[in-house]
Design a protein around this motif. Structure first.
Motif, PDB file in Angstrom:
ATOM      1  N   PHE A  59      -1.618   6.044  -7.302  1.00 27.44           N
ATOM      2  CA  PHE A  59      -3.081   5.964  -7.261  1.00 27.44           C
ATOM      3  C   PHE A  59      -3.680   7.071  -8.119  1.00 27.44           C
ATOM      4  O   PHE A  59      -3.249   8.218  -8.060  1.00 27.44           O
TER       5      PHE A  59
ATOM      6  N   SER B 197     -11.798   6.991   1.355  1.00 23.43           N
ATOM      7  CA  SER B 197     -11.758   6.630   2.765  1.00 23.43           C
ATOM      8  C   SER B 197     -13.196   6.547   3.268  1.00 23.43           C
ATOM      9  O   SER B 197     -13.950   7.523   3.176  1.00 23.43           O
TER      10      SER B 197
ATOM     11  N   CYS C  93      -3.738  -5.669  -2.777  1.00 25.83           N
ATOM     12  CA  CYS C  93      -4.264  -5.162  -4.041  1.00 25.83           C
ATOM     13  C   CYS C  93      -4.863  -6.312  -4.839  1.00 25.83           C
ATOM     14  O   CYS C  93      -4.399  -7.457  -4.723  1.00 25.83           O
TER      15      CYS C  93
ATOM     16  N   VAL D 206       0.958   4.251  -3.178  1.00 22.84           N
ATOM     17  CA  VAL D 206       0.242   5.512  -2.965  1.00 22.84           C
ATOM     18  C   VAL D 206       0.512   6.538  -4.062  1.00 22.84           C
ATOM     19  O   VAL D 206      -0.395   7.203  -4.553  1.00 22.84           O
TER      20      VAL D 206
ATOM     21  N   TRP E 282       0.835  -1.205   0.000  1.00 22.02           N
ATOM     22  CA  TRP E 282       0.000   0.000   0.000  1.00 22.02           C
ATOM     23  C   TRP E 282       0.866   1.249   0.000  1.00 22.02           C
ATOM     24  O   TRP E 282       0.669   2.167  -0.788  1.00 22.02           O
TER      25      TRP E 282
ATOM     26  N   GLU F 112     -14.441   5.367 -10.262  1.00 24.36           N
ATOM     27  CA  GLU F 112     -13.972   6.742 -10.376  1.00 24.36           C
ATOM     28  C   GLU F 112     -15.009   7.643 -11.044  1.00 24.36           C
ATOM     29  O   GLU F 112     -15.114   8.824 -10.713  1.00 24.36           O
TER      30      GLU F 112
ATOM     31  N   SER G 140      -6.983   7.624  -7.848  1.00 27.75           N
ATOM     32  CA  SER G 140      -8.018   8.143  -6.952  1.00 27.75           C
ATOM     33  C   SER G 140      -7.981   7.340  -5.652  1.00 27.75           C
ATOM     34  O   SER G 140      -7.519   6.195  -5.643  1.00 27.75           O
ATOM     35  N   THR G 141      -8.441   7.947  -4.566  1.00 26.81           N
ATOM     36  CA  THR G 141      -8.486   7.266  -3.273  1.00 26.81           C
ATOM     37  C   THR G 141      -9.826   7.520  -2.596  1.00 26.81           C
ATOM     38  O   THR G 141     -10.486   8.538  -2.842  1.00 26.81           O
TER      39      THR G 141
ATOM     40  N   ASN H  72     -10.020   1.900   3.332  1.00 24.32           N
ATOM     41  CA  ASN H  72      -9.253   2.812   2.485  1.00 24.32           C
ATOM     42  C   ASN H  72      -8.950   2.103   1.175  1.00 24.32           C
ATOM     43  O   ASN H  72      -8.389   0.997   1.173  1.00 24.32           O
ATOM     44  N   TYR H  73      -9.330   2.743   0.073  1.00 20.30           N
ATOM     45  CA  TYR H  73      -9.104   2.170  -1.247  1.00 20.30           C
ATOM     46  C   TYR H  73      -8.282   3.123  -2.100  1.00 20.30           C
ATOM     47  O   TYR H  73      -8.453   4.341  -2.040  1.00 20.30           O
ATOM     48  N   GLY H  74      -7.389   2.559  -2.886  1.00 20.45           N
ATOM     49  CA  GLY H  74      -6.613   3.334  -3.846  1.00 20.45           C
ATOM     50  C   GLY H  74      -6.700   2.654  -5.200  1.00 20.45           C
ATOM     51  O   GLY H  74      -6.445   1.453  -5.316  1.00 20.45           O
TER      52      GLY H  74
END
Length: 251
Positions: free
Chosen positions: A97, A102, A200, A94, A90, A226, A99-100, A132-134
């Motif tokens: 990414f 929370s 991931c 970062v 992760w 997205e 987009s992220t 939390n996603y990326g």
């Protein structure tokens, strides 16, 4: 394994030959199974050139891998030892990414049924999830860092796991589109305490849920999230709260 063999194996794992006049066999003298990963200097491996089809995932020390160099679309994440990997993946991802998200998932957001029959269930009282996603859109990859607290009962879902992203607006139900590994208790003697899942996954996605003859993950691309994050929610299902222990919209 002798050092010369180790060096050969590293070079073979990290080599691709472009426009070579003849095919070259990079198999180490003792075969790929003979590679001693404990002696690999990961700092010298060019991960962008690794042929992951030959990698013995169970022997790699994932805490030493520089994930910023890794081609996420080529790794079979189902074979990665997540317990050994920690948060390195992760943290390294970062910066790429696109987009992220929370999300704080709570029991009061869980619903059951469809249409006019949709009702709020109350979920699993006293539980909560932090998701939390990326997203790495180009490789159809989504990374996750999930921590949950107060979970009780067993994980239960018709999908392959009980941890999902579903496609539906707030207050509505929808099919799971991505299934993630269920969080594991940090202290096995305190299963209602902190549980964690980090890693991931890349498409093509499968959930194990079949609707109209097709898996609900079929054809899904993370770019859809997205484009409309409000149209997706994340949750975890318990045997004590099958519609969902807690839930939260991505936006």
């Amino acid at each position: 394994m002798k050092s010369t063999t180790i060096s050969f194996a590293i070079g073979a794992l990290a080599a691709t030959v472009a426009a070579a006049p003849t095919a070259i066999d990079y198999t180490p003298p003792g075969g790929w199974g003979s590679v001693d990963y404990s002696n690999v200097d990961y700092s010298k491996v060019d991960f962008t050139k690794v042929d992951y089809s030959h990698v013995d995932y169970s022997k790699v020390d994932w805490t030493k891998v520089d994930y910023s160099q890794v081609d996420y679309s080529k790794i079979d994440w189902s074979k990665v030892d997540y317990g050994n990997k920690g948060y390195g993946q992760w943290d390294s991802a970062v910066k790429i990414f696109t987009s992220t998200y929370s999300v704080i998932a709570t029991p009061d957001q869980v619903v059951n049924g469809t249409g006019a029959a949709t009702t709020f269930t109350g979920g699993l009282k006293g539980s909560k999830g932090f998701f939390n996603y990326g997203i790495i859109a180009d490789s159809n990859t989504i990374c996750y860092r999930i921590e949950i607290y107060g979970f009780r009962g067993n994980y239960q879902s018709p999908a392959t796991t009980a941890t999902h992203i579903h496609q539906a607006a707030k207050g509505q139900n929808g099919s799971p589109r991505i299934a993630f590994p269920n969080p594991v208790a940090v202290d096995e003697h305190k299963p209602e305490g902190k549980r964690v899942s980090v890693g991931c996954v890349s498409g093509p996605f499968t959930t194990g849920v079949i609707t109209n003859g097709a898996d609900t993950g079929t054809g899904f691309h993370v770019s859809q999230i997205e484009k409309d994050p409000k149209g997706f929610f994340t949750d975890i299902h318990s045997s004590l709260a099958v519609p969902g222990a807690f839930r939260g919209q991505l936006a």
